[in-house]
Design a protein around this motif. Sequence first.
Motif, short mmCIF file in Angstrom:
data_model
loop_
_atom_site.label_atom_id
_atom_site.label_comp_id
_atom_site.label_asym_id
_atom_site.label_seq_id
_atom_site.Cartn_x
_atom_site.Cartn_y
_atom_site.Cartn_z
N LYS A 183 -10.15 -14.31 -6.03
CA LYS A 183 -10.03 -13.02 -5.34
C LYS A 183 -11.00 -12.01 -5.96
CE LYS A 183 -5.25 -12.89 -3.66
NZ LYS A 183 -3.97 -12.23 -3.89
N ALA A 237 -8.63 -9.44 -0.63
CA ALA A 237 -10.04 -9.76 -0.39
C ALA A 237 -10.56 -10.82 -1.36
CB ALA A 237 -10.88 -8.50 -0.50
N GLY A 241 -1.00 -7.65 -12.98
CA GLY A 241 0.41 -7.93 -12.75
C GLY A 241 0.94 -8.95 -13.74
N SER A 288 0.81 -1.23 0.00
CA SER A 288 0.00 0.00 0.00
C SER A 288 0.84 1.28 0.00
CB SER A 288 -0.97 -0.01 1.19
OG SER A 288 -0.25 0.02 2.40
P1 NAD Z 1 -0.37 -7.87 2.55
O1 NAD Z 1 -0.63 -9.26 3.02
O2 NAD Z 1 0.79 -7.14 3.09
O3 NAD Z 1 -1.68 -6.96 2.80
C1 NAD Z 1 -2.95 -7.44 2.48
C2 NAD Z 1 -3.98 -6.35 2.70
O4 NAD Z 1 -5.28 -6.87 2.41
C3 NAD Z 1 -4.05 -5.83 4.13
O5 NAD Z 1 -4.43 -4.48 4.08
C4 NAD Z 1 -5.16 -6.70 4.73
O6 NAD Z 1 -5.76 -6.08 5.86
C5 NAD Z 1 -6.11 -6.76 3.56
N1 NAD Z 1 -6.98 -7.93 3.57
C6 NAD Z 1 -6.64 -9.21 3.79
N2 NAD Z 1 -7.72 -10.01 3.70
C7 NAD Z 1 -8.77 -9.19 3.43
C8 NAD Z 1 -10.15 -9.39 3.24
N3 NAD Z 1 -10.68 -10.63 3.27
N4 NAD Z 1 -10.93 -8.32 2.99
C9 NAD Z 1 -10.40 -7.09 2.90
N5 NAD Z 1 -9.11 -6.84 3.07
C10 NAD Z 1 -8.29 -7.87 3.34
O7 NAD Z 1 -0.30 -7.97 0.97
P2 NAD Z 1 0.35 -6.94 -0.07
O8 NAD Z 1 1.73 -7.37 -0.36
O9 NAD Z 1 0.09 -5.55 0.38
O10 NAD Z 1 -0.53 -7.28 -1.37
C11 NAD Z 1 -1.89 -6.92 -1.41
C12 NAD Z 1 -2.56 -7.69 -2.53
O11 NAD Z 1 -1.99 -7.30 -3.79
C13 NAD Z 1 -2.38 -9.20 -2.46
O12 NAD Z 1 -3.62 -9.79 -2.77
C14 NAD Z 1 -1.36 -9.51 -3.54
O13 NAD Z 1 -1.51 -10.80 -4.06
C15 NAD Z 1 -1.71 -8.45 -4.55
N6 NAD Z 1 -0.61 -8.12 -5.48
C16 NAD Z 1 -0.96 -7.76 -6.75
C17 NAD Z 1 0.02 -7.42 -7.65
C18 NAD Z 1 -0.36 -7.00 -9.04
O14 NAD Z 1 0.54 -6.84 -9.88
N7 NAD Z 1 -1.61 -6.77 -9.32
C19 NAD Z 1 1.37 -7.44 -7.27
C20 NAD Z 1 1.69 -7.77 -5.95
C21 NAD Z 1 0.68 -8.10 -5.05
#
Ligand code: NAD
Length: 334
Positions: free
Chosen positions: A239, A213, A307, A152
């Motif tokens: 997801k 989520a 991604g 974030s």
């Molecule tokens: P993280 O585990 O550090 O944080 C996860 C976040 O999601 C936290 O804010 C947590 O409170 C929240 N969360 C968890 N379960 C939830 C739920 N059921 N409902 C609502 N919120 C929930 O993970 P991160 O490294 O910050 O990654 C966040 C997301 O982004 C992951 O799903 C990861 O797979 C995805 N991601 C996507 C890309 C892309 O290129 N699109 C790249 C990297 C990560």
Amino acid sequence: MLAPVDPPTNKKGISIVSEDVCQQTVGRPEAFTAVENVFAAMARGDAYNFPVVREAIGHADALYGFKSGFDRAGMSLGVKSGGYWPGNAAKGLTNHQSTIILFDPDTGQIKSIVGGNYLTAVRTAASSAVSIAHLARKDAKVLGMIGAGHQSTFQLRAAVEQRDFEKVLAWNPHPKNLVRLATVCAELGLPFEAVEREQLCAEADVIITITSAFEPLLRHEWIKPGTHIACMGTDTKGKQEVDPALLVAATLFTDEIAQSISIGEAQHAVASGALKAGDITSLGDVINGDHCGRSSAEEITLFDGTGVGLQDLAVASVAVQLADERKLSSKISL
Ligand code: NAD
């Protein structure tokens, strides 16, 4: 008699670029340019991603896989290998682990091995930033953040460079984690408020969702006209971050249409028949000037950032080039 020995794999040696050196060489501007260029190359048909492999390995609850591709324009060929080890945090390690390996497209010889953890975060943030640069209203003032995990703060820092934001609103299921985002806002001199999701949607001009989520967190009817939403968390089957009705109502863009409909945010609306692949535009088409992007101040635009491996190869190529130039890489031969 001994068998003849192959010459070393690469006369110049294989560049090893550490996580630290990646941070020294690839900042937000470098990542933005690399990601924008590779999205443009993908839309022109100059770059393509190979099928993604991702498997539960049946050990340590880990998910392991690889993303690979070839960018003929940027001459990047390689693979990002890694995955998710949920027990790592207890060992003081990051749960997401990745390493990028680049190959010489002319010979197939290995060129470099690059730490992929920091690069994954900075390239993902660059992806939403590129979408904001091309799709958000120029007069956007309020940024809304949904999610406060590891990614974030990278997302926040890259987003605020795209428009003259005056305020940041944020929501997370565990509100105490919002301190991460509040700290960055304090550092940047931006007012910060923790709010409920409905209020965030009522006020924000740009919203980034970056959570893990599995159910919609934002309802279609909460989103005000003219909003740009970058959905960045949904990168796996099952997801979901937003109401599928929102995808149907919005003008939809993505990094790669095949991923958007299979593992991205669009998977649910496509599965229900409410949306077709043909309703989604590659962001690269907007970058190349082949699509106008936002067509009115009232339109809701939504970027499904799934991604792709080519993003990883693009930022890794920059890291290797700059690390070699600045003599920050180490060399080995096989
Ligand atoms: P993280 O585990 O550090 O944080 C996860 C976040 O999601 C936290 O804010 C947590 O409170 C929240 N969360 C968890 N379960 C939830 C739920 N059921 N409902 C609502 N919120 C929930 O993970 P991160 O490294 O910050 O990654 C966040 C997301 O982004 C992951 O799903 C990861 O797979 C995805 N991601 C996507 C890309 C892309 O290129 N699109 C790249 C990297 C990560």
